[in-house]
Enzyme design. Structure first.
Site, PDB file in Angstrom:
ATOM      1  N   SER A  35      -3.109   5.413   6.028  1.00 34.76           N
ATOM      2  CA  SER A  35      -4.166   5.929   5.160  1.00 34.76           C
ATOM      3  C   SER A  35      -4.564   7.346   5.575  1.00 34.76           C
ATOM      4  O   SER A  35      -4.746   7.627   6.762  1.00 34.76           O
ATOM      5  CB  SER A  35      -5.379   4.997   5.220  1.00 34.76           C
ATOM      6  OG  SER A  35      -6.410   5.448   4.392  1.00 34.76           O
ATOM      7  N   GLY A  36      -4.689   8.250   4.602  1.00 35.35           N
ATOM      8  CA  GLY A  36      -5.120   9.613   4.861  1.00 35.35           C
ATOM      9  C   GLY A  36      -4.018  10.569   5.255  1.00 35.35           C
ATOM     10  O   GLY A  36      -4.287  11.736   5.533  1.00 35.35           O
TER      11      GLY A  36
ATOM     12  N   GLY B  97      -1.654  11.711   3.335  1.00 37.83           N
ATOM     13  CA  GLY B  97      -1.342  12.666   2.272  1.00 37.83           C
ATOM     14  C   GLY B  97      -0.436  12.143   1.174  1.00 37.83           C
ATOM     15  O   GLY B  97       0.169  12.927   0.438  1.00 37.83           O
ATOM     16  N   LYS B  98      -0.373  10.826   1.025  1.00 32.39           N
ATOM     17  CA  LYS B  98       0.498  10.249  -0.002  1.00 32.39           C
ATOM     18  C   LYS B  98       0.057  10.663  -1.408  1.00 32.39           C
ATOM     19  O   LYS B  98       0.871  11.086  -2.235  1.00 32.39           O
ATOM     20  CB  LYS B  98       0.498   8.711   0.112  1.00 32.39           C
ATOM     21  CG  LYS B  98       1.018   8.185   1.431  1.00 32.39           C
ATOM     22  CD  LYS B  98       1.096   6.684   1.447  1.00 32.39           C
ATOM     23  CE  LYS B  98      -0.264   6.006   1.347  1.00 32.39           C
ATOM     24  NZ  LYS B  98      -1.127   6.301   2.491  1.00 32.39           N
ATOM     25  N   SER B  99      -1.230  10.512  -1.701  1.00 30.48           N
ATOM     26  CA  SER B  99      -1.738  10.824  -3.041  1.00 30.48           C
ATOM     27  C   SER B  99      -1.644  12.314  -3.346  1.00 30.48           C
ATOM     28  O   SER B  99      -1.320  12.715  -4.471  1.00 30.48           O
ATOM     29  CB  SER B  99      -3.182  10.342  -3.186  1.00 30.48           C
ATOM     30  OG  SER B  99      -3.270   8.941  -3.029  1.00 30.48           O
TER      31      SER B  99
ATOM     32  N   ASP C 176      -1.987   3.949  -4.463  1.00 32.60           N
ATOM     33  CA  ASP C 176      -2.749   3.077  -3.576  1.00 32.60           C
ATOM     34  C   ASP C 176      -2.157   1.672  -3.475  1.00 32.60           C
ATOM     35  O   ASP C 176      -1.828   1.212  -2.391  1.00 32.60           O
ATOM     36  CB  ASP C 176      -4.219   3.000  -3.991  1.00 32.60           C
ATOM     37  CG  ASP C 176      -5.062   2.336  -2.922  1.00 32.60           C
ATOM     38  OD1 ASP C 176      -4.932   2.742  -1.749  1.00 32.60           O
ATOM     39  OD2 ASP C 176      -5.824   1.415  -3.251  1.00 32.60           O
TER      40      ASP C 176
ATOM     41  N   ARG D  55      18.438  14.635  12.145  1.00 31.13           N
ATOM     42  CA  ARG D  55      18.579  15.986  11.613  1.00 31.13           C
ATOM     43  C   ARG D  55      19.780  16.126  10.694  1.00 31.13           C
ATOM     44  O   ARG D  55      19.889  17.106   9.953  1.00 31.13           O
ATOM     45  CB  ARG D  55      18.686  16.991  12.766  1.00 31.13           C
ATOM     46  CG  ARG D  55      17.459  16.984  13.669  1.00 31.13           C
ATOM     47  CD  ARG D  55      17.553  18.011  14.764  1.00 31.13           C
ATOM     48  NE  ARG D  55      17.554  19.368  14.228  1.00 31.13           N
ATOM     49  CZ  ARG D  55      17.623  20.460  14.987  1.00 31.13           C
ATOM     50  NH1 ARG D  55      17.691  20.332  16.307  1.00 31.13           N
ATOM     51  NH2 ARG D  55      17.617  21.654  14.435  1.00 31.13           N
TER      52      ARG D  55
ATOM     53  N   GLU E 218      -6.222   8.879  -6.619  1.00 31.23           N
ATOM     54  CA  GLU E 218      -7.404   9.187  -5.805  1.00 31.23           C
ATOM     55  C   GLU E 218      -7.099  10.355  -4.879  1.00 31.23           C
ATOM     56  O   GLU E 218      -6.189  10.280  -4.039  1.00 31.23           O
ATOM     57  CB  GLU E 218      -7.818   7.971  -4.971  1.00 31.23           C
ATOM     58  CG  GLU E 218      -9.044   8.243  -4.107  1.00 31.23           C
ATOM     59  CD  GLU E 218      -9.277   7.169  -3.062  1.00 31.23           C
ATOM     60  OE1 GLU E 218     -10.147   7.382  -2.198  1.00 31.23           O
ATOM     61  OE2 GLU E 218      -8.586   6.136  -3.097  1.00 31.23           O
TER      62      GLU E 218
ATOM     63  N   HIS F  42       0.855  -1.191   0.000  1.00 31.65           N
ATOM     64  CA  HIS F  42       0.000   0.000   0.000  1.00 31.65           C
ATOM     65  C   HIS F  42       0.892   1.242   0.000  1.00 31.65           C
ATOM     66  O   HIS F  42       1.686   1.455   0.909  1.00 31.65           O
ATOM     67  CB  HIS F  42      -0.891   0.003   1.238  1.00 31.65           C
ATOM     68  CG  HIS F  42      -1.721   1.243   1.378  1.00 31.65           C
ATOM     69  ND1 HIS F  42      -2.713   1.572   0.481  1.00 31.65           N
ATOM     70  CD2 HIS F  42      -1.700   2.246   2.300  1.00 31.65           C
ATOM     71  CE1 HIS F  42      -3.272   2.716   0.847  1.00 31.65           C
ATOM     72  NE2 HIS F  42      -2.669   3.138   1.950  1.00 31.65           N
TER      73      HIS F  42
ATOM     74  N   GLY G  75       2.961   5.112   4.167  1.00 33.74           N
ATOM     75  CA  GLY G  75       2.411   5.807   5.326  1.00 33.74           C
ATOM     76  C   GLY G  75       0.978   5.381   5.554  1.00 33.74           C
ATOM     77  O   GLY G  75       0.367   4.723   4.707  1.00 33.74           O
TER      78      GLY G  75
END
Length: 312
Positions: free
Chosen positions: A156-157, A159-161, A178, A244, A203, A139, A154
């Protein structure tokens, strides 16, 4: 797990003529190795690899013609005894009637190609190695950034797409959103692509599904790419210490390959697309022998040593 490959896949891919044995086109091809049964035609069957596709070229067919009718019949029948996937004839050569008769009886496909034997073996091997390579589905989003295959992962939700969309707008190319199908085609080489159903689609929550190729043109997509690094997006954790300097290089294992991993904390105000773009460029520089973090550390150490010497 490697995907299953059938004889029918070879027929479709290389537009082979099916001379007989159509009932056996669903036979599984379990290995990428091919075999030219010259020794078996000569009568030696102790180590016949019956699980391989059997290739008959001009040499094998010419030698068959030197045998008596009885010997030819017996050798061909024995070659076909242990459930070989298929027999493939190269150079569009004529096929002995005994092969057609015995293969039809045992429902073994006999295929024929116009290609020379060497070319046929090379193309078959490349195709089968690719199809039978170990594979998995992850995924995430796969993007080509400056010819570096970046797998964005990462929850779901996170911000990958949306990040992928911004990267496409900046001139980079989408491979998959996806679900990313990954195959290990050779040692330490992972190739990623999108499932056929969602190829070129992205998506975006609140907008829906968009076709990247239709909106941004053919130059905004690729069918597959080598995966060079993984960027993991995670929600910023106040109590977590993030790297860092970039000296410690993390790795993540996909199938049997360790891939460089960059963990990027997500919080308002951070431009993820630019960060991933820079991470890809920095990865390329490291491959060229320039490591900014290491150079900074060396310079810092030298400066501290000089100051200590001056104090003495």
């Amino acid at each position: 797990m490697p995907s299953k490959t059938k004889v029918s896949d070879l027929v479709r891919r290389f537009k082979l003529d099916v001379l007989c044995g159509e009932e056996g086109l669903k036979r599984i091809v379990p290995v990428a190795d091919l075999y030219r049964p010259g020794l078996e035609i000569a009568g030696y069957f102790d180590y016949h690899p019956h699980e391989r596709v059997q290739i008959l070229g001009r040499t094998e067919l010419s030698f068959l013609q030197t045998l008596s009718d009885e010997e030819r019949y017996l050798r061909i029948r024995k070659i076909c005894e242990n459930g070989i996937p298929c027999i493939c004839i190269s150079r569009d050569l004529p096929v002995p009637v005994e092969i057609i008769e015995i293969a039809s009886e045992k429902q073994i496909p006999v295929l024929r190609s116009k290609m020379p034997t060497t070319n046929l073996i090379s193309k078959f091997t490349d195709f089968l190695e690719n199809k039978l390579a170990p594979s998995t589905t992850i995924h995430g989003v796969l993007i080509d950034v400056y010819s570096i295959g970046v797998l964005i992962t990462g929850s779901s939700g996170i911000g990958k797409s949306e990040t992928a969309l911004e990267l496409v707008k900046r001139g980079h190319r989408l491979i998959a959103d996806d679900a990313v199908e990954i195959r290990q085609t050779a040692e330490n080489i992972l190739i990623g692509n999108a499932p056929e159903l969602i190829r070129h689609l992205l998506e975006i929550r609140g907008v829906g599904i968009i076709n990247v190729m239709t909106l941004f043109g053919a130059g905004a997509v690729r069918n597959n790419t080598k995966i060079s690094m993984v960027c993991k997006l995670e929600t910023w954790q106040q109590d977590k210490q993030y790297d860092r300097l970039g000296i410690d290089e993390e790795k993540t294992r996909i199938i049997e390959t360790d891939v460089p991993l960059v963990t990027i904390p997500v919080r308002p105000g951070r431009n993820l697309a630019v960060i991933i773009e820079v991470a890809a460029m920095n990865f390329r520089l490291k491959g060229m022998g320039y490591n900014a973090a290491l150079q900074f550390t060396n310079r810092l150490t030298e400066t501290m040593n000089e100051e200590m010497d001056n104090m003495d």
